[in-house]
Write an enzyme that holds these catalytic residues in place. Structure first.
Site: not given
Ligand code: KPL
Length: 334
Positions: A141, A200, A204, A218
């Site tokens: 988002a 996650k 990250n 990315n």
């Molecule tokens: O979670 C993300 C972030 O930008 O913090 C990802 C998965 C890398 C997507 O941009």
């Protein structure tokens, strides 16, 4: 069901906007930092658009600023059923924790949607509640104004009680997942939220610092042999820490997932890159920093992550204009 979404950033607006626009039967309140944003949302509602900024859906939403939220009493029924905490880690300070502690009733469940690690322990210690949940989300988002958010990537959300015993059959997590599902956000109850948190964290701690340092989107990481090699090394170190903590995964699974996320979010600027270019502090201390702290507990050294940590910190200081007038000529010419 009463739901309070705390946080008026990208994720908070996406959650609140999606819930407000859908007929979930839940009553919703959004809590935001500033009075300006609260007034704008009260007047204009929340608008959610697709990833290209098209197909707007606007819905009215009850909205309070933090000051009113902190001063306010619990709802007459004894607090919200769910508080969805959609603030960044760095914004979970003593005042917001105290407000949540005061607002939460006996039956209130608090669901934390932060990246990284450290927040659950902080909230548990401060609120004393065992009704603490974590949600790991890959929804993308981007907040474009106080009242408008673009849904830049359709992902999914896994929800689980921080302590499994608090919701052994996952009934409450499944109920929240169902409500989010009615709001058009794919969500499921997780049988192993701690392993999901590690999944996650690994994503990250590989994608975010590298994209922030290289200043690329990315997907670009996969276009160059050197950045792929760096991803691989960071990944292997992070996976070794997860295994030491008891949350290892079968060989290859997480690497595959990491590459998939990189492809699925190829056009995204990671949150760390956005923070750095916006001159804001990043979430590094709760991502790479948390990983290094975990590794230390198990006597592991993660040299690539340590290097990346220092590079991002140095870049943060430069971007924030914290060089304190350092005169480079004195260093190089003396
Ligand atoms: O979670 C993300 C972030 O930008 O913090 C990802 C998965 C890398 C997507 O941009």
């Amino acid at each position: 069901m009463n739901i309070e979404v705390v946080g008026g950033g990208s994720l908070g607006l996406l959650l609140a906007g999606s819930l407000a626009a859908a007929d979930t039967g839940a009553s919703l309140t959004l809590v935001v930092r500033t009075l300006r944003q609260a007034e704008a949302i009260s007047a204009l509602g929340i608008t959610v658009k697709d990833k290209d900024g098209n197909h707007p859906r606007t819905a009215a939403a009850a909205c309070l600023d933090f000051a009113a939220y902190s001063d306010g009493q619990r709802r007459s029924q004894g607090g919200a059923d769910w508080i969805l905490l959609a603030l960044k880690q760095k914004d979970i300070g003593p005042s917001i924790i105290e407000a949540i502690r005061r607002r939460a009733g006996q039956h209130t469940r608090i669901c934390c949607l932060q990246n990284g690690m450290g927040h659950l322990e902080k909230l548990r210690a401060a609120t004393g509640t065992d009704r603490l949940y974590a949600a790991v989300t890959t929804e993308g988002a981007m907040r474009v104004s106080d009242t408008e958010v673009w849904h830049t990537g359709t992902g999914s959300t896994r929800i689980g009680a921080a302590e499994e015993e608090a919701d052994p059959s996952g009934t409450h997590a499944a109920l929240l997942a169902e409500i989010l599902g009615h709001a058009g956000l794919q969500a499921v109850a997780s049988g192993n939220i701690q392993a999901d948190i590690w999944d996650k964290l690994i994503i990250n701690t590989v994608i975010n610092p590298l994209t922030a340092l290289l200043e690329v989107r990315n997907g670009r990481l996969l276009d160059d042999a050197h950045s792929i090699e760096l991803m691989r090394r960071l990944f292997e170190e992070a996976e070794s820490a997860a295994a030491a903590a008891g949350y290892g995964r079968t060989a290859g699974i997480r690497w595959q997932k990491l590459v998939e996320v990189c492809r699925a979010t190829a056009g995204n600027r990671s949150s760390m890159l956005q923070d750095l270019t916006g001159g804001r502090h990043t979430e590094l201390d709760w991502l790479t920093g948390a990983l290094l702290r975990e590794a230390e507990r198990y006597g592991l050294k993660l040299p690539h992550h340590e290097t990346v940590y220092r590079l991002v910190k140095a870049k943060e200081a430069l971007r924030a204009g914290n060089e304190e007038g350092m005169d480079m000529s004195k260093i190089f010419l003396s």
